[in-house]
Design an enzyme around this catalytic site. Structure first.
Site, PDB file in Angstrom:
ATOM      1  N   GLU A  49       1.091  -1.405   0.336  1.00 28.97           N
ATOM      2  CA  GLU A  49      -0.689  -0.070  -0.598  1.00 28.97           C
ATOM      3  C   GLU A  49       0.540   1.367   0.019  1.00 28.97           C
ATOM      4  O   GLU A  49       0.769   2.322  -0.255  1.00 28.97           O
ATOM      5  CB  GLU A  49      -0.796  -0.168   0.835  1.00 28.97           C
ATOM      6  N   PHE A 111     -10.951  -7.227  13.795  1.00 27.95           N
ATOM      7  CA  PHE A 111     -10.172  -7.728  13.109  1.00 27.95           C
ATOM      8  C   PHE A 111      -9.379  -6.895  12.028  1.00 27.95           C
ATOM      9  O   PHE A 111     -10.181  -6.601  11.329  1.00 27.95           O
ATOM     10  CB  PHE A 111     -10.536  -8.885  12.546  1.00 27.95           C
ATOM     11  N   GLN A 112      -8.740  -6.393  11.800  1.00 25.21           N
ATOM     12  CA  GLN A 112      -8.229  -5.607  11.004  1.00 25.21           C
ATOM     13  C   GLN A 112      -8.972  -3.791  11.104  1.00 25.21           C
ATOM     14  O   GLN A 112      -9.108  -3.422  10.613  1.00 25.21           O
ATOM     15  CB  GLN A 112      -8.386  -5.743   9.438  1.00 25.21           C
ATOM     16  N   LYS A 161     -17.449  -1.277   6.269  1.00 26.44           N
ATOM     17  CA  LYS A 161     -17.547  -2.190   5.036  1.00 26.44           C
ATOM     18  C   LYS A 161     -18.950  -2.416   4.524  1.00 26.44           C
ATOM     19  O   LYS A 161     -19.674  -2.481   3.315  1.00 26.44           O
ATOM     20  CB  LYS A 161     -17.013  -3.485   5.534  1.00 26.44           C
ATOM     21  N   MET A 468      24.064   9.450   2.329  1.00 27.71           N
ATOM     22  CA  MET A 468      23.954  11.286   2.839  1.00 27.71           C
ATOM     23  C   MET A 468      24.422  10.836   4.063  1.00 27.71           C
ATOM     24  O   MET A 468      25.325  11.662   5.273  1.00 27.71           O
ATOM     25  CB  MET A 468      22.548  11.410   2.559  1.00 27.71           C
TER      26      MET A 468
END
Lengths: 552, 170
Positions: A49, A111-112, A161, A468
């Site tokens: 993602e 969940f999630q 959802k 760097m």
């Protein structure tokens, strides 16, 4: 006719003209991906993602349109965080749509589940949790409006959802009425008059151009203004390309790794016309000794930028296009001969240089890239030495041709942002300049490159270090290279594992010939270029120092 | 210096978190924050007391205005305004001290709202000075518990800080 919330979402995106999204499916966005299945919108499946967020960002920076990404709830949504923060710091219009657990599961550590609106509050311009399918269309229209107007920035919409599965009527209303959001577009007349008088009276003016000029599409007006008063121009990192890099008035980048002519000119000027900049600490160094002889006129669309980091004489709050237009009507033509002579001497005395005698120099790679692309490529960089060399040694003559994570300094940005840029601009050559550290932070996106045959050229300036950080250790930590030496995979084989053409270039090879092959290859290429390991980026202002006290 | 801000916000979920989060992440010091609905149920009003010099205040106000849910921010510090705070205070009280405490309550025009075998609960409203004064006067008896609402404020006369701006109404 009633549609599901997910169908409404896709429909409103289509009606807003969205044809491209980047994303990654998951449980809580199943209804949305199901609706997407029937849509003409092209979805690019990234492999993480974070890649989707950076790709949407790169898409937006290259095209000037709003970039869109999708992610699922919980880990999907939290994986967007770095990408959103990157877009927020650089004022990039991105709309992120995340799935959320169903409303009856909210707040139960389901969940999630993650409170993504809470998590992203400090790194988005605004965000929404939509609890009614009937509100989705209006919310998306508002989100796009907020993302692209005023000072652009990312907006997140979280959709549970059950809301995306429930039905409602679809109505598209483009009008947005937000009582707390009314960007000021035109500065006050008396301020314009004051600014014009200061410009007319100045003897040593400098124009300082930033990302705001590119966001506003004001580069032509800026050019007219600089030429009318014959003022030398310096740019912030984000401002590169807002003024032609090969123009005789251009002095280069300002700040920590800015050019000596730019830093000295700003230190000596009596007027600094700052356009669409925010005076980041990487630009100003020690604020107290920044432009000490100058009165500052600050053009910005965000009132909160005025007097935030430096005190300014005249603020012009508004769309910089409007401000520049108004100023142009009120300023007189001039040619400050003595000042231009002084600046020309600086240019002659302090060109950007590096030691060409030994080893394969990364600066040389960028110079050849510039020659071979005719300055026409979109250069997308990662963060670190590779980024600074690209900023210093490639001349950016048009806006949206330099894409880089400035404010947040996000390693791993280059490859996925390059994907987004190439998708947005299939007509342009896109070259990703990265390091061996940066490429490994999102190298899984090589699979996205391969799957969609996105013809970007990935140039790895490989020095076997976090370059760097190593440079800072060398200069400020007595060469104690604590955990900055990298053991790398064979990048050519890595590319080949994804089905991408890979080449290695070492110092004994003919760099010019090999780079030409890379650029001419029709598909994607990964070029692993073994550059001089301990090369440094110079000039350099030590952190917190005055910008006219440079190393190198 | 302490400043009093009148902030009108959309009555959306999360708006308090947005405002409070802005203060904490930018390092501004909130002295008090009181929030409640206004005459318009879609709009809430926050009264925020914040410590800082003029530069800090300029940034606080501008950053607040950037929030999409924030409709209006006004620094009323230098204006004429009425301010109140509500205090509930539970103080140790036995038969010997009870009379004295009741006298103090009387002097401050406060009220006793509950009584226990060894305590009195007192309600007081007033501006900050008065609240501080009653707190100090009762401290020697032993304060068991104390809660304050934070300051709320309205401009004096017919001037308002509502959506239509600060103006004299006809």
């Amino acid at each position: 006719m009633e549609l599901t919330g997910a169908q409404i979402l896709i429909k409103v995106l289509e009606d807003l003209g969205v044809d491209t999204v980047f994303g990654y499916p998951g449980g809580a966005v199943l209804p949305i991906y199901d609706a997407l299945y029937d849509s003409k919108i092209t979805h690019y499946l990234t492999r993480h993602e974070q890649g989707a967020a950076h790709a949407a960002d790169g898409y937006a920076r290259a095209s000037g349109r709003v970039g869109v990404c999708f992610a699922t709830s919980g880990p999907g949504a939290t994986n967007l965080v770095t990408g959103l923060a990157t877009a927020y710091m650089d004022s990039v219009p991105v709309v992120a749509i995340t799935g959320q657990v169903a409303t009856f599961l909210l707040g139960r550590d389901s969940f999630q589940e993650a409170d993504i609106t809470g998590i992203t509050m400090p790194i988005t311009k605004h965000n929404y949790l939509v609890k009614d399918p009937g509100e989705i269309a209006q919310t998306v229209v508002e989100a796009f409006y907020i993302a692209r107007t005023g000072r652009p920035g990312p907006v997140l919409i979280d959709i549970p959802k059950d809301v995306s599965a429930a039905k409602a009527h679809y109505k598209f209303l483009e009008k947005v009425e937000l009582p707390g959001y009314k960007p000021v577009l035109t500065p006050r007349e008396e301020e314009i008059k004051k600014a014009a008088a200061l410009i007319n009276d100045s003897e040593r003016p400098v124009v300082f151009t930033g990302g705001g000029v590119i966001n506003a599409g004001a580069e032509q007006l800026l050019l007219q203004l600089a030429e009318k008063i014959n003022a030398p121009v310096v740019a912030s990192l984000m401002g590169l390309g807002g003024f032609p890099g090969n123009h005789p008035l251009f002095l280069g980048m300002l700040g920590m790794h800015g050019t000596k002519p730019a830093n000295y000119a700003v230190s000596e000027c009596d007027l600094l016309l700052a356009v669409g900049v925010r005076f980041d600490d990487r630009v100003t160094g020690d604020v107290k000794s920044f432009a000490p002889k100058a009165k500052i006129i600050h053009l910005d669309i965000d009132p909160a930028e005025i007097n935030k980091n430096v005190r300014v004489e005249v603020p012009l709050v508004g769309d910089v296009k409007n401000s520049l237009q108004l100023l142009l009507g009120m300023i007189e033509e001039k040619k400050p001969e003595k000042w231009l002579e002084f600046v020309d001497e600086l240019k002659e005395k302090y060109p950007l240089t590096y030691n060409q005698e030994c080893g394969l120099k990364p600066q040389k790679v960028i110079e050849i890239l510039y020659q071979q692309t005719g300055g026409e490529a979109i250069i997308v960089t990662d963060v670190g030495q590779n980024q600074m060399w690209a900023a210093q040694y490639y001349k950016f003559n048009t806006p949206r041709s330099f894409i880089s994570s400035g404010g947040l300094g996000t390693m791993g940005f280059g490859l996925p942002a390059g994907i987004g840029a190439q998708v947005a601009r299939p007509d342009r050559q896109v070259v990703v300049v990265t390091g061996d550290g940066g490429i490994q932070m999102n190298s899984q996106e090589l699979m996205t490159v391969a799957a969609y045959n996105i013809p970007i050229k990935v140039i790895i300036l490989n020095n076997g270090y976090l370059g760097m950080v190593r440079q800072w250790q060398e200069l400020f930590h007595q060469r104690r290279y604590s955990h900055t030496e990298l053991v790398n995979p064979e990048f050519v084989k890595l590319a080949e594992a994804y089905g991408i053409f890979g080449v290695r270039i070492k110092k004994e090879d003919n760099l010019e010939e090999k780079l030409w092959e890379v650029l001419k290859h029709p598909g994607p290429v990964v070029a692993d270029i073994w550059v001089d390991r301990e090369e440094n980026v110079f000039p350099m202002v030590p952190p917190g120092g005055a910008i006219n006290k440079m190393l190198g | 210096m302490r400043h009093t801000l009148a902030v009108l916000v959309e009555n959306n979920p999360g708006v308090l978190a947005r405002v409070a989060g802005l203060f904490s992440r930018r390092g501004y010091n909130i002295d008090s924050l009181a929030v409640g609905r206004t005459e318009n149920p879609d709009i809430s009003r926050m009264t925020i007391v914040v410590e800082g010099d003029d530069r800090v205040l300029e940034q606080v106000v501008k950053q607040l205005r950037k929030l999409v849910d924030v409709i209006k921010v006004q620094d009323i510090t230098s204006e004429q305004y009425v301010s109140r705070e509500l205090l509930l205070l539970k103080v140790n009280a036995d038969s010997e001290t009870r009379g004295e405490i009741m006298q103090i309550v009387e002097i401050f025009r406060a009220r006793i709202v509950d009584i226990g075998p060894k305590s009195l609960t007192i309600e007081a409203t007033g501006d900050e000075e008065k609240i501080e004064a009653i707190e100090n006067a009762l401290r020697p008896f032993g304060i068991k518990e104390l809660v304050r609402t934070g300051k709320i404020a309205l401009l004096r006369g017919s001037r308002t800080s509502n959506i239509n701006g600060t103006k004299e109404e006809e």
